[in-house]
Design a protein around this motif. Structure first.
Motif, PDB file in Angstrom:
ATOM      1  N   ALA A 435      56.457  10.370-104.467  1.00  0.00           N
ATOM      2  CA  ALA A 435      57.158  10.092-105.733  1.00  0.00           C
ATOM      3  C   ALA A 435      56.497   8.948-106.488  1.00  0.00           C
ATOM      4  CB  ALA A 435      58.626   9.767-105.451  1.00  0.00           C
ATOM      5  N   ALA A 436      55.850   8.051-105.758  1.00  0.00           N
ATOM      6  CA  ALA A 436      55.183   6.935-106.432  1.00  0.00           C
ATOM      7  C   ALA A 436      54.082   7.469-107.360  1.00  0.00           C
ATOM      8  CB  ALA A 436      54.597   5.968-105.404  1.00  0.00           C
ATOM      9  N   ARG A 437      53.549   8.641-107.048  1.00  0.00           N
ATOM     10  CA  ARG A 437      52.515   9.230-107.916  1.00  0.00           C
ATOM     11  C   ARG A 437      53.089  10.281-108.856  1.00  0.00           C
ATOM     12  NH1 ARG A 437      48.692  12.186-105.300  1.00  0.00           N
ATOM     13  NH2 ARG A 437      49.782  12.079-103.311  1.00  0.00           N
ATOM     14  N   HIS A 438      54.078  11.064-108.346  1.00  0.00           N
ATOM     15  CA  HIS A 438      54.502  12.249-109.109  1.00  0.00           C
ATOM     16  C   HIS A 438      55.917  12.156-109.676  1.00  0.00           C
ATOM     17  CE1 HIS A 438      50.941  14.369-107.734  1.00  0.00           C
ATOM     18  NE2 HIS A 438      51.205  13.955-106.512  1.00  0.00           N
ATOM     19  N   HIS A 439      56.704  11.188-109.226  1.00  0.00           N
ATOM     20  CA  HIS A 439      58.094  11.017-109.667  1.00  0.00           C
ATOM     21  C   HIS A 439      58.818  12.371-109.596  1.00  0.00           C
ATOM     22  CE1 HIS A 439      61.326   8.744-111.233  1.00  0.00           C
ATOM     23  NE2 HIS A 439      61.366   9.342-112.411  1.00  0.00           N
ATOM     24  N   TYR A 440      59.540  12.770-110.630  1.00  0.00           N
ATOM     25  CA  TYR A 440      60.305  14.013-110.543  1.00  0.00           C
ATOM     26  C   TYR A 440      59.401  15.249-110.515  1.00  0.00           C
ATOM     27  CZ  TYR A 440      64.330  11.096-111.814  1.00  0.00           C
ATOM     28  OH  TYR A 440      65.297  10.134-111.839  1.00  0.00           O
ATOM     29  N   GLY A 441      58.130  15.055-110.786  1.00  0.00           N
ATOM     30  CA  GLY A 441      57.224  16.203-110.780  1.00  0.00           C
ATOM     31  C   GLY A 441      56.655  16.510-109.412  1.00  0.00           C
ATOM     32  N   LEU A 442      57.160  15.850-108.376  1.00  0.00           N
ATOM     33  CA  LEU A 442      56.537  16.104-107.066  1.00  0.00           C
ATOM     34  C   LEU A 442      56.945  17.479-106.537  1.00  0.00           C
ATOM     35  CD1 LEU A 442      58.488  15.677-104.328  1.00  0.00           C
ATOM     36  CD2 LEU A 442      58.329  13.320-105.030  1.00  0.00           C
ATOM     37  N   VAL A 443      56.026  18.097-105.811  1.00  0.00           N
ATOM     38  CA  VAL A 443      56.292  19.421-105.215  1.00  0.00           C
ATOM     39  C   VAL A 443      56.066  19.307-103.708  1.00  0.00           C
ATOM     40  CG1 VAL A 443      55.695  20.718-107.292  1.00  0.00           C
ATOM     41  CG2 VAL A 443      53.915  20.220-105.609  1.00  0.00           C
ATOM     42  N   ALA A 444      56.498  20.343-102.996  1.00  0.00           N
ATOM     43  CA  ALA A 444      56.477  20.286-101.530  1.00  0.00           C
ATOM     44  C   ALA A 444      55.080  19.962-100.993  1.00  0.00           C
ATOM     45  CB  ALA A 444      56.977  21.613-100.969  1.00  0.00           C
ATOM     46  N   GLY A 445      54.062  20.523-101.625  1.00  0.00           N
ATOM     47  CA  GLY A 445      52.701  20.265-101.167  1.00  0.00           C
ATOM     48  C   GLY A 445      52.333  18.789-101.248  1.00  0.00           C
ATOM     49  N   ASP A 446      52.851  18.085-102.268  1.00  0.00           N
ATOM     50  CA  ASP A 446      52.570  16.647-102.389  1.00  0.00           C
ATOM     51  C   ASP A 446      53.175  15.891-101.216  1.00  0.00           C
ATOM     52  OD1 ASP A 446      51.508  17.203-104.939  1.00  0.00           O
ATOM     53  OD2 ASP A 446      53.493  16.977-105.857  1.00  0.00           O
ATOM     54  N   VAL A 447      54.378  16.312-100.812  1.00  0.00           N
ATOM     55  CA  VAL A 447      55.044  15.649 -99.684  1.00  0.00           C
ATOM     56  C   VAL A 447      54.231  15.889 -98.412  1.00  0.00           C
ATOM     57  CG1 VAL A 447      57.136  15.638 -98.256  1.00  0.00           C
ATOM     58  CG2 VAL A 447      57.315  15.709-100.740  1.00  0.00           C
ATOM     59  N   ALA A 448      53.774  17.130 -98.229  1.00  0.00           N
ATOM     60  CA  ALA A 448      52.969  17.431 -97.037  1.00  0.00           C
ATOM     61  C   ALA A 448      51.733  16.537 -96.980  1.00  0.00           C
ATOM     62  CB  ALA A 448      52.574  18.907 -97.033  1.00  0.00           C
ATOM     63  N   GLU A 449      51.103  16.330 -98.140  1.00  0.00           N
ATOM     64  CA  GLU A 449      49.895  15.483 -98.197  1.00  0.00           C
ATOM     65  C   GLU A 449      50.156  14.061 -97.710  1.00  0.00           C
ATOM     66  OE1 GLU A 449      46.750  16.000-100.553  1.00  0.00           O
ATOM     67  OE2 GLU A 449      47.097  17.932 -99.568  1.00  0.00           O
ATOM     68  N   GLU A 450      51.395  13.603 -97.901  1.00  0.00           N
ATOM     69  CA  GLU A 450      51.716  12.213 -97.569  1.00  0.00           C
ATOM     70  C   GLU A 450      52.251  12.044 -96.149  1.00  0.00           C
ATOM     71  OE1 GLU A 450      51.057   9.586 -99.311  1.00  0.00           O
ATOM     72  OE2 GLU A 450      50.469  10.546-101.189  1.00  0.00           O
ATOM     73  N   LEU A 451      52.377  13.140 -95.401  1.00  0.00           N
ATOM     74  CA  LEU A 451      53.008  13.027 -94.078  1.00  0.00           C
ATOM     75  C   LEU A 451      52.216  12.114 -93.139  1.00  0.00           C
ATOM     76  CD1 LEU A 451      54.230  16.708 -93.708  1.00  0.00           C
ATOM     77  CD2 LEU A 451      55.693  14.671 -93.575  1.00  0.00           C
ATOM     78  N   GLY A 452      50.898  12.201 -93.194  1.00  0.00           N
ATOM     79  CA  GLY A 452      50.084  11.345 -92.326  1.00  0.00           C
ATOM     80  C   GLY A 452      50.286   9.876 -92.644  1.00  0.00           C
ATOM     81  N   GLY A 453      50.313   9.559 -93.932  1.00  0.00           N
ATOM     82  CA  GLY A 453      50.533   8.171 -94.341  1.00  0.00           C
ATOM     83  C   GLY A 453      51.923   7.694 -93.958  1.00  0.00           C
ATOM     84  N   ALA A 454      52.906   8.602 -94.096  1.00  0.00           N
ATOM     85  CA  ALA A 454      54.282   8.244 -93.730  1.00  0.00           C
ATOM     86  C   ALA A 454      54.365   7.939 -92.232  1.00  0.00           C
ATOM     87  CB  ALA A 454      55.225   9.393 -94.093  1.00  0.00           C
ATOM     88  N   TRP A 455      53.669   8.743 -91.448  1.00  0.00           N
ATOM     89  CA  TRP A 455      53.635   8.532 -89.989  1.00  0.00           C
ATOM     90  C   TRP A 455      53.091   7.137 -89.690  1.00  0.00           C
ATOM     91  CZ3 TRP A 455      53.588  12.819 -86.056  1.00  0.00           C
ATOM     92  CH2 TRP A 455      53.328  12.356 -84.765  1.00  0.00           C
ATOM     93  N   LEU A 456      51.977   6.777 -90.359  1.00  0.00           N
ATOM     94  CA  LEU A 456      51.382   5.445 -90.127  1.00  0.00           C
ATOM     95  C   LEU A 456      52.348   4.342 -90.561  1.00  0.00           C
ATOM     96  CD1 LEU A 456      47.690   6.091 -91.214  1.00  0.00           C
ATOM     97  CD2 LEU A 456      48.535   5.667 -88.899  1.00  0.00           C
ATOM     98  N   ASP A 457      53.039   4.546 -91.692  1.00  0.00           N
ATOM     99  CA  ASP A 457      54.027   3.538 -92.143  1.00  0.00           C
ATOM    100  C   ASP A 457      55.079   3.296 -91.066  1.00  0.00           C
ATOM    101  OD1 ASP A 457      52.801   3.478 -94.600  1.00  0.00           O
ATOM    102  OD2 ASP A 457      54.361   4.632 -95.654  1.00  0.00           O
ATOM    103  N   LEU A 458      55.614   4.407 -90.526  1.00  0.00           N
ATOM    104  CA  LEU A 458      56.706   4.273 -89.554  1.00  0.00           C
ATOM    105  C   LEU A 458      56.184   3.712 -88.244  1.00  0.00           C
ATOM    106  CD1 LEU A 458      58.574   7.585 -90.392  1.00  0.00           C
ATOM    107  CD2 LEU A 458      59.337   5.271 -90.879  1.00  0.00           C
ATOM    108  N   ARG A 459      55.007   4.130 -87.844  1.00  0.00           N
ATOM    109  CA  ARG A 459      54.417   3.610 -86.603  1.00  0.00           C
ATOM    110  C   ARG A 459      54.197   2.108 -86.713  1.00  0.00           C
ATOM    111  NH1 ARG A 459      50.196   6.331 -83.617  1.00  0.00           N
ATOM    112  NH2 ARG A 459      48.855   4.671 -84.362  1.00  0.00           N
ATOM    113  N   ALA A 460      53.789   1.664 -87.903  1.00  0.00           N
ATOM    114  CA  ALA A 460      53.505   0.242 -88.092  1.00  0.00           C
ATOM    115  C   ALA A 460      54.772  -0.600 -87.885  1.00  0.00           C
ATOM    116  CB  ALA A 460      52.942   0.005 -89.484  1.00  0.00           C
ATOM    117  N   THR A 461      55.941  -0.019 -88.186  1.00  0.00           N
ATOM    118  CA  THR A 461      57.179  -0.783 -87.988  1.00  0.00           C
ATOM    119  C   THR A 461      57.664  -0.670 -86.543  1.00  0.00           C
ATOM    120  OG1 THR A 461      58.652   1.048 -88.519  1.00  0.00           O
ATOM    121  CG2 THR A 461      57.954  -0.320 -90.354  1.00  0.00           C
ATOM    122  N   GLY A 462      57.173   0.336 -85.811  1.00  0.00           N
ATOM    123  CA  GLY A 462      57.745   0.621 -84.491  1.00  0.00           C
ATOM    124  C   GLY A 462      56.913   0.140 -83.322  1.00  0.00           C
TER     125      GLY A 462
END
Ligand SMILES: NC(=O)C1=CN([C@@H]2O[C@H](COP(=O)(O)OP(=O)(O)OC[C@H]3O[C@@H](n4cnc5c(N)ncnc54)[C@H](O)[C@@H]3O)[C@@H](O)[C@H]2O)[C@@H](O)CC1
Length: 463
Positions: A435-462
């Motif tokens: 959403a930081a890049r696409h806001h309301y225009g985000l589509v499912a594929g954009d979310v899939a692209e960010e899954l790896g980064g999201a994993w790293l974000d969560l791992r960094a806190t855990g």
């Protein structure tokens, strides 16, 4: 009450490190918490002004005496006093009504709440104790007049009103203060749990350096039908982007070959395909139902008998599969699908997502992810409301991606409840990043692209 008031005082110090703090105390225990907070703030050297209603709760009466003992005398609570006191205040603390409030609001209280909101509009931040006054703590109804808080210190556990619907927007930033009280004292509304990101990050699996595609989880996606052939592809991409080693899409339809990393097998019919698939060696996890069409219930029933970790989504969410779930399966309805499964109106599901998720879990077995903003995860041992996400995620295909994420985590060895909890959080975090890049225009594929980064974000806190 002592613990609660101390936590409120700490939050007040953080929100307003200097200046006069005006504390509003109703007659019940919520007001008692405000009186305790006033005592702690006063002893810490803060300038406090207390406006209090006559105390009806015995502990509130006791804490009124304790407050006087440190030299602070409460003034009579009235709209005029509140208006005068709020002028120039660094912070207003709302201890008027807590979990004991039952609508409708009495006019005298409505006038006080209006003054609190007017003072906030003039620049005085508001800290609510437990729940903003005027909100019933239970399932969010259409919110009537209520305090708009900037922050809320909620006590003992999360109340539904703080989590769902328009009411949740009244609370501002919510911090939970668990109290060391006997279980029987915990308010019945304090039913939901939220998990810290650190725990999710800790659960996300690490793989050894010599991992290969056969050890990173083999996932099958069974879905697709002429006209809905994109859905299994989105699930497959979600699984790949969550680290699944080998993802095969099984379908009767011709699927769009958007990702060469996905393997695709087209079958002539499910009655022919299913026995052949079972004989070919089962995968580590399955995702079933995305765009699968009218045969979805039969396909789902057949694959549930395989007892492989399985996520059931979309067309596989059929009432006649009630009780067919096993402890390694995850059902992922959105409110409309949940309403169909439970045979109730959708408004009943959205009106009380916690009760609905529990009822679905009891009906279907396994783990239920009731999708929404926020989603609820229910299993036989618990009920968790997920954090985060973005309104831009309200778009077709988002659920297909989530099903793929869950399947990938099941395939990497997480049990069904942890796979669901981690997947929902990963998906939400990926949505925030997209959403930081696409806001309301985000589509499912954009979310899939960010899954790896999201994993790293969560791992960094855990870790
Ligand atoms: N173990 C516990 O139960 C604890 C409870 N605590 C606090 O206690 C609160 C609950 O206290 P109570 O049960 O005394 O209730 P509240 O203090 O939330 O509310 C009761 C007061 O609200 C008034 N009221 C109720 N409905 C009203 C209406 N429609 N219009 C106007 N006024 C109305 C009543 O006359 C009474 O004065 C919690 O929210 C929390 O702040 C904390 O002290 C921590 C421990």
């Amino acid at each position: 009450m002592e613990e609660a008031g101390r936590a409120v005082a700490t939050a007040a110090q953080r929100l307003a490190p200097s200046g006069r703090v005006v504390l509003l105390a109703g007659g019940g225990a919520n007001g008692g918490d405000a009186l305790v907070a006033a005592r702690h703030l006063s002893v810490a050297g803060r300038d406090v002004q207390v406006l209090a209603a006559p105390a009806t709760h015995p502990l509130t009466r006791l804490n009124r005496r304790r407050l006087k003992a440190v030299g602070v005398s409460p003034q009579v609570l009235s709209p005029a006093r509140l208006r005068a006191g709020a002028r120039g205040a660094a912070l207003l603390v709302d201890g008027l009504l807590g979990t004991g409030f039952r609508a409708p609001l009495r006019p005298s209280m409505e006038a006080l709440i209006a003054e609190v909101n007017a003072a906030r509009a003039q620049g005085a931040p508001v800290l609510a104790i437990d729940v903003p006054s005027g909100l019933e703590a239970g399932p969010a109804r259409a919110a009537g007049p209520a305090v708009q808080a900037d922050a809320t210190v909620t006590l003992m556990g999360w109340k539904p009103a703080l989590l769902f619907g328009e009411a949740a927007t009244r609370a501002g930033a919510v911090d939970l203060t668990p109290l060391s009280v006997p279980r029987a004292w915990v308010a019945p509304e304090a039913v939901a749990a939220r998990l810290p990101d650190a725990l999710i990050g800790f659960w996300l699996p690490e793989r050894p350096a010599d991992a290969h595609k056969g050890t990173a989880g083999r996932v099958w996606v069974l879905g697709g039908h002429p006209g809905t052939a994109g859905a299994p592809v989105l699930a497959g991409v979600g699984a790949l982007r969550t680290g699944a080693g080998l993802v095969t899409l099984h379908s009767l339809a011709e699927l769009p070959l958007l990702h060469p990393e996905l393997m695709v097998r087209r079958h002539p019919s499910w009655p022919e395909a299913l026995p052949a698939l079972a004989a070919s060696g089962l995968p580590d996890a399955l995702a079933v139902g995305m765009g699968l069409g009218p045969e979805a219930a039969e396909v789902a029933r057949a694959v549930l008998a395989w007892k492989v970790p399985t996520v059931l989504d979309a067309d596989a969410l059929q009432p006649d599969l009630a009780g067919a779930g096993h402890d390694r399966c995850v059902w992922t309805p959105h409110p409309g699908e949940a309403a169909r499964l439970l045979d109730v109106p959708t408004a009943q599901v959205t009106g009380d997502p916690l009760v609905s998720a529990r009822a679905l879990q009891a009906q279907m077995g396994g783990v239920v992810v009731l999708k929404g903003g926020p989603s609820v995860v229910a299993w036989s041992g618990g009920l968790v409301v997920a954090r985060g996400g973005h309104p831009g995620m309200a778009t077709a295909g988002m659920g297909d991606t989530l099903a793929g994420v869950i399947a990938a985590l099941l395939g990497q060895g997480l049990d069904a409840a942890r796979a669901a909890l981690c997947a929902v959080r990963l998906h939400a975090r990926a949505g925030e990043r997209a959403a930081a890049r696409h806001h309301y225009g985000l589509v499912a594929g954009d979310v899939a692209e960010e899954l790896g980064g999201a994993w790293l974000d969560l791992r960094a806190t855990g870790r």
